[in-house]
Design a protein around this motif. Sequence first.
Motif, PDB file in Angstrom:
ATOM      1  N   LEU A 173      44.485  38.741  43.435  1.00  0.00           N
ATOM      2  CA  LEU A 173      44.704  37.482  42.669  1.00  0.00           C
ATOM      3  C   LEU A 173      46.156  37.056  42.636  1.00  0.00           C
ATOM      4  O   LEU A 173      47.046  37.628  42.843  1.00  0.00           O
ATOM      5  CB  LEU A 173      44.240  37.512  41.045  1.00  0.00           C
ATOM      6  CG  LEU A 173      44.703  38.546  40.225  1.00  0.00           C
ATOM      7  CD1 LEU A 173      46.195  37.730  39.641  1.00  0.00           C
ATOM      8  CD2 LEU A 173      43.715  39.034  39.011  1.00  0.00           C
ATOM      9  N   ASP A 184      32.115  34.176  42.682  1.00  0.00           N
ATOM     10  CA  ASP A 184      32.856  32.771  42.505  1.00  0.00           C
ATOM     11  C   ASP A 184      31.492  31.936  42.182  1.00  0.00           C
ATOM     12  O   ASP A 184      31.958  30.961  41.459  1.00  0.00           O
ATOM     13  CB  ASP A 184      33.121  32.335  43.927  1.00  0.00           C
ATOM     14  CG  ASP A 184      34.533  33.240  44.433  1.00  0.00           C
ATOM     15  OD1 ASP A 184      34.996  33.989  43.683  1.00  0.00           O
ATOM     16  OD2 ASP A 184      35.026  32.841  45.465  1.00  0.00           O
ATOM     17  N   HIS A 221      47.349  27.553  37.541  1.00  0.00           N
ATOM     18  CA  HIS A 221      45.948  28.135  38.060  1.00  0.00           C
ATOM     19  C   HIS A 221      46.198  29.589  38.289  1.00  0.00           C
ATOM     20  O   HIS A 221      47.347  30.280  38.202  1.00  0.00           O
ATOM     21  CB  HIS A 221      45.792  27.697  39.521  1.00  0.00           C
ATOM     22  CG  HIS A 221      46.834  27.876  40.503  1.00  0.00           C
ATOM     23  ND1 HIS A 221      46.717  28.947  41.325  1.00  0.00           N
ATOM     24  CD2 HIS A 221      47.931  27.233  40.789  1.00  0.00           C
ATOM     25  CE1 HIS A 221      47.875  28.964  41.979  1.00  0.00           C
ATOM     26  NE2 HIS A 221      48.708  27.931  41.744  1.00  0.00           N
ATOM     27  N   GLU A 222      45.085  30.310  38.157  1.00  0.00           N
ATOM     28  CA  GLU A 222      44.963  31.741  38.761  1.00  0.00           C
ATOM     29  C   GLU A 222      43.972  31.502  39.906  1.00  0.00           C
ATOM     30  O   GLU A 222      42.741  31.170  39.621  1.00  0.00           O
ATOM     31  CB  GLU A 222      44.389  32.692  37.547  1.00  0.00           C
ATOM     32  CG  GLU A 222      44.469  34.150  37.967  1.00  0.00           C
ATOM     33  CD  GLU A 222      44.194  34.959  36.663  1.00  0.00           C
ATOM     34  OE1 GLU A 222      45.467  35.265  35.829  1.00  0.00           O
ATOM     35  OE2 GLU A 222      43.408  35.484  36.418  1.00  0.00           O
ATOM     36  N   THR A 223      44.229  32.215  40.798  1.00  0.00           N
ATOM     37  CA  THR A 223      43.456  32.145  42.037  1.00  0.00           C
ATOM     38  C   THR A 223      42.913  33.654  42.261  1.00  0.00           C
ATOM     39  O   THR A 223      43.555  34.510  42.450  1.00  0.00           O
ATOM     40  CB  THR A 223      44.257  31.608  43.302  1.00  0.00           C
ATOM     41  OG1 THR A 223      44.545  30.350  43.049  1.00  0.00           O
ATOM     42  CG2 THR A 223      43.189  31.532  44.554  1.00  0.00           C
ATOM     43  N   TRP A 224      41.624  33.715  42.542  1.00  0.00           N
ATOM     44  CA  TRP A 224      40.898  35.019  42.937  1.00  0.00           C
ATOM     45  C   TRP A 224      40.614  35.146  44.404  1.00  0.00           C
ATOM     46  O   TRP A 224      39.729  34.362  44.842  1.00  0.00           O
ATOM     47  CB  TRP A 224      39.746  35.271  42.088  1.00  0.00           C
ATOM     48  CG  TRP A 224      40.169  35.886  40.774  1.00  0.00           C
ATOM     49  CD1 TRP A 224      41.380  35.288  39.686  1.00  0.00           C
ATOM     50  CD2 TRP A 224      39.603  36.578  39.596  1.00  0.00           C
ATOM     51  NE1 TRP A 224      41.361  35.713  38.469  1.00  0.00           N
ATOM     52  CE2 TRP A 224      40.195  36.816  38.441  1.00  0.00           C
ATOM     53  CE3 TRP A 224      38.299  37.450  39.918  1.00  0.00           C
ATOM     54  CZ2 TRP A 224      39.854  37.359  37.590  1.00  0.00           C
ATOM     55  CZ3 TRP A 224      38.102  38.067  38.528  1.00  0.00           C
ATOM     56  CH2 TRP A 224      38.553  38.190  37.597  1.00  0.00           C
ATOM     57  N   MET A 255      40.632  28.090  37.453  1.00  0.00           N
ATOM     58  CA  MET A 255      40.731  29.243  38.561  1.00  0.00           C
ATOM     59  C   MET A 255      40.238  28.729  39.770  1.00  0.00           C
ATOM     60  O   MET A 255      39.527  27.531  39.875  1.00  0.00           O
ATOM     61  CB  MET A 255      39.643  30.374  37.936  1.00  0.00           C
ATOM     62  CG  MET A 255      40.391  31.046  36.717  1.00  0.00           C
ATOM     63  SD  MET A 255      39.072  32.340  36.315  1.00  0.00           S
ATOM     64  CE  MET A 255      39.311  33.627  37.458  1.00  0.00           C
ATOM     65  N   GLY A 266      48.519  34.122  40.293  1.00  0.00           N
ATOM     66  CA  GLY A 266      48.697  33.097  39.355  1.00  0.00           C
ATOM     67  C   GLY A 266      49.960  32.216  39.367  1.00  0.00           C
ATOM     68  O   GLY A 266      50.854  32.831  39.747  1.00  0.00           O
ATOM     69  N   TRP A 296      38.432  24.494  43.111  1.00  0.00           N
ATOM     70  CA  TRP A 296      38.213  24.943  41.820  1.00  0.00           C
ATOM     71  C   TRP A 296      37.082  25.720  41.285  1.00  0.00           C
ATOM     72  O   TRP A 296      35.899  25.212  41.732  1.00  0.00           O
ATOM     73  CB  TRP A 296      38.659  23.841  40.931  1.00  0.00           C
ATOM     74  CG  TRP A 296      39.816  23.225  41.040  1.00  0.00           C
ATOM     75  CD1 TRP A 296      40.251  22.177  41.521  1.00  0.00           C
ATOM     76  CD2 TRP A 296      41.051  23.673  40.254  1.00  0.00           C
ATOM     77  NE1 TRP A 296      41.699  22.241  41.673  1.00  0.00           N
ATOM     78  CE2 TRP A 296      42.177  22.872  40.616  1.00  0.00           C
ATOM     79  CE3 TRP A 296      41.203  24.582  39.318  1.00  0.00           C
ATOM     80  CZ2 TRP A 296      43.320  23.036  39.886  1.00  0.00           C
ATOM     81  CZ3 TRP A 296      42.634  24.924  38.720  1.00  0.00           C
ATOM     82  CH2 TRP A 296      43.575  23.945  39.149  1.00  0.00           C
TER      83      TRP A 296
END
Length: 416
Positions: free
Chosen positions: A209, A364, A201-204, A80, A211, A87
Motif C-alpha cells: 500500500l 478491490d 488517498h491510500e492506494t492498495w 482509496m 498513502g 478509486w
Amino acid sequence: MPVPRKAAHAVVVGSGIGGLTAAVALRQHGWRVTVLERAASLEPVGAGIGLAPNSQRALDVIGLGDEIRGLAAWQGPGGMRNPAGRWLSRTDSAAAAERFGGPLVLVHRATLIDRIARRLPEGTVRTGCPGELADAGTAGGRPARVTTPDGDIEADLVIGADGIHSAVRRALFPAHPGPAYSGMTTWRVVVPAPEQPFEPHETWGPGSLWGTQPLKDGRIYAYAAATAPQGGKAADGEKAELLRRFGDWHDPVPGIIAAAAPESVLRNDVHHMIRPLPAYHRGRTALLGDAAHAMAPTLGQGGNQAIEDAIVLAHHTATGLDLGAGLAAYSAERQPRTAAIVRKSAQIARLMSLSGAPAVAVRDALMSTVSRLGPGLVLRTFDGIADWQPPRRTYAAGAQDAHAEPGAHEERPARR
C-alpha cells in the motif's frame, strides 16, 4: 493506600508521544514528574502521525486538543485507490468529522513532540539518561526504583513508555514473548508538495500500500508498506526500493518518490503483540503505548492509543487516590480496548497482504461495492475507536485535588 501529595513522584521511562503526554497529565493531577530519555535530544524518530478524533479528545484534557485541530490540512474528498488510479472507495473529511466529532489531523511527529513538551517545566525531561527498572515496588508499600547513570531514583510510580522493545515490559513480564514480526515493513518520507494538486488517498496493490497525505505546513507525508522478509534492507538504498515497488503507480506517487532525499526515507519492520499482556501494571509500575500493546499501523492508532493510555492512567492515579486500585482500574479499562484494536489492525494487515490476482480482485471489488452503498459504511471501520471519550473526574475526585496548581484541572468538554 493513597499516595501522600508531598511524596508523589512519578518517573516516566521514555519521552515519546505517550510518555510526554503522561508527564503533562500526571503533573496536572498533582504529581512531581521526571522523564528519562536515553537519546541525547527530543528529536523524534519518524515522519508523520495521524491524530484521530479520539486522541484529539484525549489531548483536550491537557489543553492541547484545539491547537492540534488547528493543524488539520485535509479538506474535501479523498479515499482509496488501486495502483492504476481507479478509486475503490470515496469519503470526505467533513463526513469523517461529523461522524466522529473532529477531523483527521496529520502532523509531523517533531511538531507534536514539541507542542506537548512545551507544557513541561524545564528540567522535567532528562535526555542522555537511560533508566532501568530495578524494582517495580508494591502498590501498598515499597517504592519503585529506577537505576540511571546518575544514581538510583525511588518513585511512587514508574511508567514504562519505552517503546516496542520495552525493557520495562520485560522486567515486569519476563515470561511474555513480547512483540513478533508482522510480516510487513514500512517506509515513510516527508517531501515538498507536488506542483499538481491531488486528493489525499491510500492506494492498495498486491501485498502493498501507499498513502499520500498533506501537512499543514504545505509539505506531504507519504507512507508505504509491503510484505517482506524481516530485517531486509535495499543494497542500493530505500529510495531505489520505493521506485522498484511503487514507481509505476498512479500520480502523484512517482513524483513524490523522485522528490525524496535518499537519506530521508525511513524503513522499519512492523512488530505487533498479538498475544496481549495479562495486565498493564505490576506493583507501582505501569506500561503504556507500544510497550503495552504494539500494533500494526493499518488503523493508524498506535500513537493515538498511547495518548489515550496516558490520559486514562493519570485519571486513575491522581494523588490522594488509592494507587493500587487506580493502577488496577487502568489495566482493566485499557487492556480490553487496546487488545481489540491490535487484533483489528492485524486483520486489516492480512487483507492488505493479499497478493494473488484473484484475491486482490475480490478485495478491490468488495471495497468498491461497500463504497457505492454509502461512504458511511467505510467510516464504520472506526466505530468504537475514533468515537472514544476520555474519562471524567467525579466531584469527589475533584475535591481531593483542590490544592493542585491553579488551572491544572481545567478540561474542555469532549466534542461529540
